[in-house]
Design a protein around this motif. Structure first.
Motif, mmCIF file in Angstrom:
data_model
loop_
_atom_site.group_PDB
_atom_site.id
_atom_site.type_symbol
_atom_site.label_atom_id
_atom_site.label_comp_id
_atom_site.label_asym_id
_atom_site.label_seq_id
_atom_site.Cartn_x
_atom_site.Cartn_y
_atom_site.Cartn_z
ATOM 1 N N GLY A 85 0.758 -1.213 0.070
ATOM 2 C CA GLY A 85 -0.010 -0.022 -0.028
ATOM 3 C C GLY A 85 0.737 1.293 0.232
ATOM 4 N N TYR A 86 2.097 1.324 0.523
ATOM 5 C CA TYR A 86 2.805 2.524 0.609
ATOM 6 C C TYR A 86 3.216 3.105 -0.590
ATOM 7 N N PRO A 87 3.935 2.365 -1.476
ATOM 8 C CA PRO A 87 4.263 2.934 -2.837
ATOM 9 C C PRO A 87 2.995 3.402 -3.523
ATOM 10 N N LEU A 88 2.006 2.858 -3.456
ATOM 11 C CA LEU A 88 0.936 3.245 -4.118
ATOM 12 C C LEU A 88 0.195 4.594 -3.577
ATOM 13 N N ALA A 89 0.259 4.604 -2.388
ATOM 14 C CA ALA A 89 -0.142 5.832 -1.637
ATOM 15 C C ALA A 89 0.921 7.174 -1.968
ATOM 16 N N VAL A 90 2.063 6.840 -2.007
ATOM 17 C CA VAL A 90 2.941 7.827 -2.311
ATOM 18 C C VAL A 90 2.867 8.371 -3.614
ATOM 19 N N ALA A 91 2.721 7.360 -4.649
ATOM 20 C CA ALA A 91 2.454 7.844 -5.943
ATOM 21 C C ALA A 91 1.357 8.850 -6.100
ATOM 22 N N VAL A 92 0.138 8.505 -5.055
ATOM 23 C CA VAL A 92 -1.087 9.588 -5.314
ATOM 24 C C VAL A 92 -0.546 10.864 -4.889
ATOM 25 N N LEU A 93 0.508 10.853 -3.574
ATOM 26 C CA LEU A 93 0.814 12.217 -3.325
ATOM 27 C C LEU A 93 1.649 12.943 -4.254
ATOM 28 N N VAL A 94 2.430 12.277 -4.983
ATOM 29 C CA VAL A 94 3.347 12.727 -5.939
ATOM 30 C C VAL A 94 2.418 13.371 -6.856
ATOM 31 N N VAL A 95 1.448 12.564 -7.773
ATOM 32 C CA VAL A 95 0.443 12.903 -8.604
ATOM 33 C C VAL A 95 -0.379 14.351 -8.298
ATOM 34 N N THR A 96 -0.869 14.317 -7.059
ATOM 35 C CA THR A 96 -1.645 15.393 -6.446
ATOM 36 C C THR A 96 -0.771 16.879 -6.472
ATOM 37 N N ALA A 97 0.401 16.661 -6.049
ATOM 38 C CA ALA A 97 1.136 17.826 -5.885
ATOM 39 C C ALA A 97 1.505 18.422 -7.338
ATOM 40 N N LEU A 98 1.828 17.371 -8.219
ATOM 41 C CA LEU A 98 2.387 17.894 -9.617
ATOM 42 C C LEU A 98 1.128 18.449 -10.347
ATOM 43 N N SER A 99 0.034 18.129 -9.970
ATOM 44 C CA SER A 99 -1.061 18.455 -10.782
ATOM 45 C C SER A 99 -1.715 20.011 -10.196
ATOM 46 N N ASP A 100 -0.923 20.427 -9.256
ATOM 47 C CA ASP A 100 -1.244 21.745 -8.572
ATOM 48 C C ASP A 100 -2.619 21.658 -8.033
ATOM 49 N N ALA A 101 -2.962 20.581 -7.219
ATOM 50 C CA ALA A 101 -4.018 20.575 -6.523
ATOM 51 C C ALA A 101 -4.249 21.435 -5.231
ATOM 52 N N PRO A 102 -5.336 21.622 -4.827
ATOM 53 C CA PRO A 102 -5.544 22.342 -3.477
ATOM 54 C C PRO A 102 -4.756 22.013 -2.357
ATOM 55 N N VAL A 103 -4.371 23.032 -1.438
ATOM 56 C CA VAL A 103 -3.514 22.385 -0.433
ATOM 57 C C VAL A 103 -4.472 21.414 0.538
ATOM 58 N N LEU A 104 -5.714 21.543 0.675
ATOM 59 C CA LEU A 104 -6.303 20.603 1.431
ATOM 60 C C LEU A 104 -6.187 19.166 0.884
ATOM 61 N N ALA A 105 -6.150 19.074 -0.580
ATOM 62 C CA ALA A 105 -5.920 17.773 -1.441
ATOM 63 C C ALA A 105 -4.419 17.157 -1.020
ATOM 64 N N LEU A 106 -3.283 18.218 -0.880
ATOM 65 C CA LEU A 106 -1.915 17.821 -0.410
ATOM 66 C C LEU A 106 -1.962 17.182 0.786
ATOM 67 N N PHE A 166 21.276 17.394 -8.433
ATOM 68 C CA PHE A 166 21.673 16.855 -9.664
ATOM 69 C C PHE A 166 20.366 17.037 -10.590
ATOM 70 N N THR A 167 19.165 17.238 -10.093
ATOM 71 C CA THR A 167 17.922 17.562 -10.703
ATOM 72 C C THR A 167 17.613 18.870 -10.587
ATOM 73 N N SER A 168 16.393 18.833 -9.614
ATOM 74 C CA SER A 168 15.768 20.077 -9.410
ATOM 75 C C SER A 168 15.076 19.955 -7.961
ATOM 76 N N ALA A 169 14.614 21.039 -7.395
ATOM 77 C CA ALA A 169 13.903 21.073 -6.240
ATOM 78 C C ALA A 169 12.594 20.259 -6.368
ATOM 79 N N THR A 170 11.961 20.145 -7.264
ATOM 80 C CA THR A 170 10.696 19.680 -7.982
ATOM 81 C C THR A 170 11.064 18.044 -8.074
ATOM 82 N N TRP A 171 11.831 17.863 -9.091
ATOM 83 C CA TRP A 171 12.141 16.423 -9.514
ATOM 84 C C TRP A 171 12.999 15.496 -8.386
#
Length: 401
Positions: A85-106, A166-171
Motif C-alpha cells: 500500500g505504501y508505494p501506491l499511496a506515495v504515487a497518489v501524493l506525487v501526482v496530487t502535488a504535480l497537478s497543482d491540487a488545492p492545499v487541502l488535497a495535498l 543533480f536534478t531540481s527542487a521539484t524532481w
C-alpha cells in the motif's frame, strides 16, 4: 565487537538487519522529501511542514491498531498489506502535488501515505526481543536497531540532497519518494518472508487474566511522554536545518547536515551497544537524555554551517544510546501479550513527535528569526524529556533499581 558478532549469528539476523534498513528508508527520505517538494510546489515551508505533520500523525493514529492486530494474528498480513500500500499511496501524493491540487488535497494525500507506512519498527523490535536470550544481548540488539535507524536517517537525507542537487527542487524529491516506495515494498516483503517473522507467535497472557492495554502499565505513559519530547526536538531541528540551508542558497546542505548528525549518533550507538552497564534503565535513560539536551542547546547560537555540523555530530553521539535505552525500557514495561502493541505505541509517539516538531518548526522557519526559534524549541523539548525521566517515582521499581 564480540557482542555484535554473536547477534549476527542469530537465526535470520543478517536478513532482518539488511531488510530492516532497506524497508525503513522512507523514515529518512519521506519527511525531508515531502517538506522540500511541497515547499517548492506551493512556495511555503509552512505548507510542507504541515503536510509532514499530517503524514506523521496519520501513521501515529493507525499504527497502534496495526500493532494490536499483529499481537493477535502475527506480522505477515500487516507487513504485506502496508508494504504494497505504501508505494501506491506515495504515487497518489506525487501526482496530487504535480497537478497543482488545492492545499487541502495535498494534506489528504500526505495523510493517506502516512496510514500505510510499513510496521517495521515494532515488528523488528518484537522479533529481536524474542531472539535475544539475555538482557545484555537484547541491549546489543536494540543498539543495532538504533544504529540501523541512524543509517536510515543518514542515507535518506543524503539521497534527497543528491537528487535535488543533480536534478531540481521539484524532481529530486519525486525521485526520492519513488525510491522510498520501492524500498518499503522490498523491505517489508523480505521481513515478512523471514523465518522468525513467520514463526513468531504472540505471548499468551496468564490464565485467568485479561489482556492489558500497554497504556495502563505503570511507567508506560511517562516513558512515552519522554520519547515524544525528545523526538519533537529532532523534528524541529530537521525543519530548522532545512530553513538554514535554504536561506544560504544551498537546499542540498540540509541533507548533508542531517547525515552528519546521524553519523555521530551511529558511532555513539555502536559504542553503547558493545557495553554492559549495571545501572538501572531509568538512570541510563536520564544520563543519555541529559547528553542529548546538552547537544541541542548550542545550535540556536551558531550561524556557521561548519560549526552546526560539528555540534550536530558531537551531540548526535548521545542520540542512538538514548533510543536504545528507550526501547529496552518499553520492553520492560510492556504487559505480557502486548509487546508488539507496546512498541507500536512507541513508534506512534515517534512519528507524531517528529511530525509535530517538523510542522511547528516549518511554521517558525517561515518567519524572521524562525531558524533560531525552532532550534531553541528543540533544546527546550530535550530539557523537558530529561526532567520527566528524572522523576523515578513515575516508574515501577523493577526499572529504577
Amino acid at each position: 565487537m564480540r557482542r555484535y558478532a554473536e547477534l549476527w549469528r542469530l537465526p535470520s539476523a543478517p536478513l532482518l538487519i539488511v531488510a530492516g534498513i532497506v524497508g525503513r528508508l522512507p523514515a529518512g527520505i519521506a519527511p525531508l522529501a515531502i517538506l522540500l517538494f511541497l515547499a517548492d510546489r506551493t512556495g511555503s515551508y509552512g505548507v510542507g511542514g504541515i503536510a509532514v505533520g499530517v503524514y506523521g500523525l496519520a501513521t501515529a493514529a493507525v499504527a497502534p491498531l496495526l500493532g494490536r492486530f499483529a499481537d493477535r494474528r502475527g506480522f505477515t498480513a500487516v507487513l504485506i498489506g502496508t508494504g504494497v500500500g505504501y508505494p501506491l499511496a506515495v504515487a497518489v501524493l506525487v501526482v496530487t502535488a504535480l497537478s497543482d491540487a488545492p492545499v487541502l488535497a495535498l494534506y489528504l494525500a500526505a495523510g493517506l501515505a502516512g496510514t500505510v507506512v510499513p510496521l517495521l519498527n515494532s515488528t523488528l523490535r518484537a522479533i529481536w526481543t524474542d531472539l535475544s536470550g539475555s538482557d545484555s544481548t537484547r541491549q546489543t540488539a536494540f543498539a543495532l536497531d538504533a544504529i540501523a535507524l541512524e543509517l536510515v536517517w543518514m542515507i535518506g537525507p543524503v539521497l534527497v540532497a543528491t537528487f535535488v542537487a543533480f536534478t531540481s527542487a521539484t524532481w529530486g524529491p519525486v525521485i526520492a519518494l519513488t525510491g522510498a516506495g520501492v524500498a518499503a515494498l522490498i523491505g517489508s516483503l523480505a521481513v515478512a518472508a523471514s523465518r522468525p517473522s513467520r514463526r513468531w507467535r504472540p505471548r499468551p497472557t496468564e490464565p485467568g487474566t485479561v489482556r492489558r492495554t500497554p497504556l495502563r502499565a505503570r511507567g508506560m505513559v511517562p516513558a512515552l511522554v519522554v520519547a515524544f519530547a525528545l523526538l519533537f526536538g529532532t523534528g524541529a531541528i530537521e525543519a530548522a536545518v532545512a530553513g538554514f540551508a535554504d536561506a544560504h542558497g544551498t537546499p542540498a546542505l540540509s541533507g548533508v547536515l542531517l547525515a552528519v548528525w546521524s553519523v555521530g549518533s551511529a558511532i555513539g550507538g555502536l559504542w553503547f551497544g558493545a557495553q554492559r552497564f549495571a545501572v538501572p534503565i531509568v538512570r541510563q535513560y536520564r544520563w543519555t537524555l541529559a547528553a542529548c539536551a546538552v547537544g541541542f542547546a548550542p545550535l540556536a547560537f551558531l550561524g556557521n554551517a561548519w560549526l552546526i555540523g560539528l555540534v550536530l555530530f558531537l551531540g548526535g553521539t548521545a542520540f542512538a544510546p538514548a533510543i536504545t535505552v528507550q526501547n529496552s525500557l518499553v520492553a520492560e514495561l510492556a504487559p505480557r501479550g502486548s509487546l508488539t502493541e507496546s512498541f507500536t505505541w512507541l513508534s506512534t509517539i515517534t512519528y507524531a513527535a517528529v511530525a509535530s516538531g517538523t510542522a511547528i518548526g516549518g511554521l517558525l522557519v517561515d518567519r524572521p528569526g524562525g531558524v533560531t526559534a525552532a532550534l531553541l524549541l528543540a533544546a527546550l523539548a530535550a530539557a523537558i524529556a530529561w526532567a520527566v525521566a528524572a522523576m523515578p517515582a513515575l516508574y515501577p521499581r523493577k526499572v529504577t533499581t
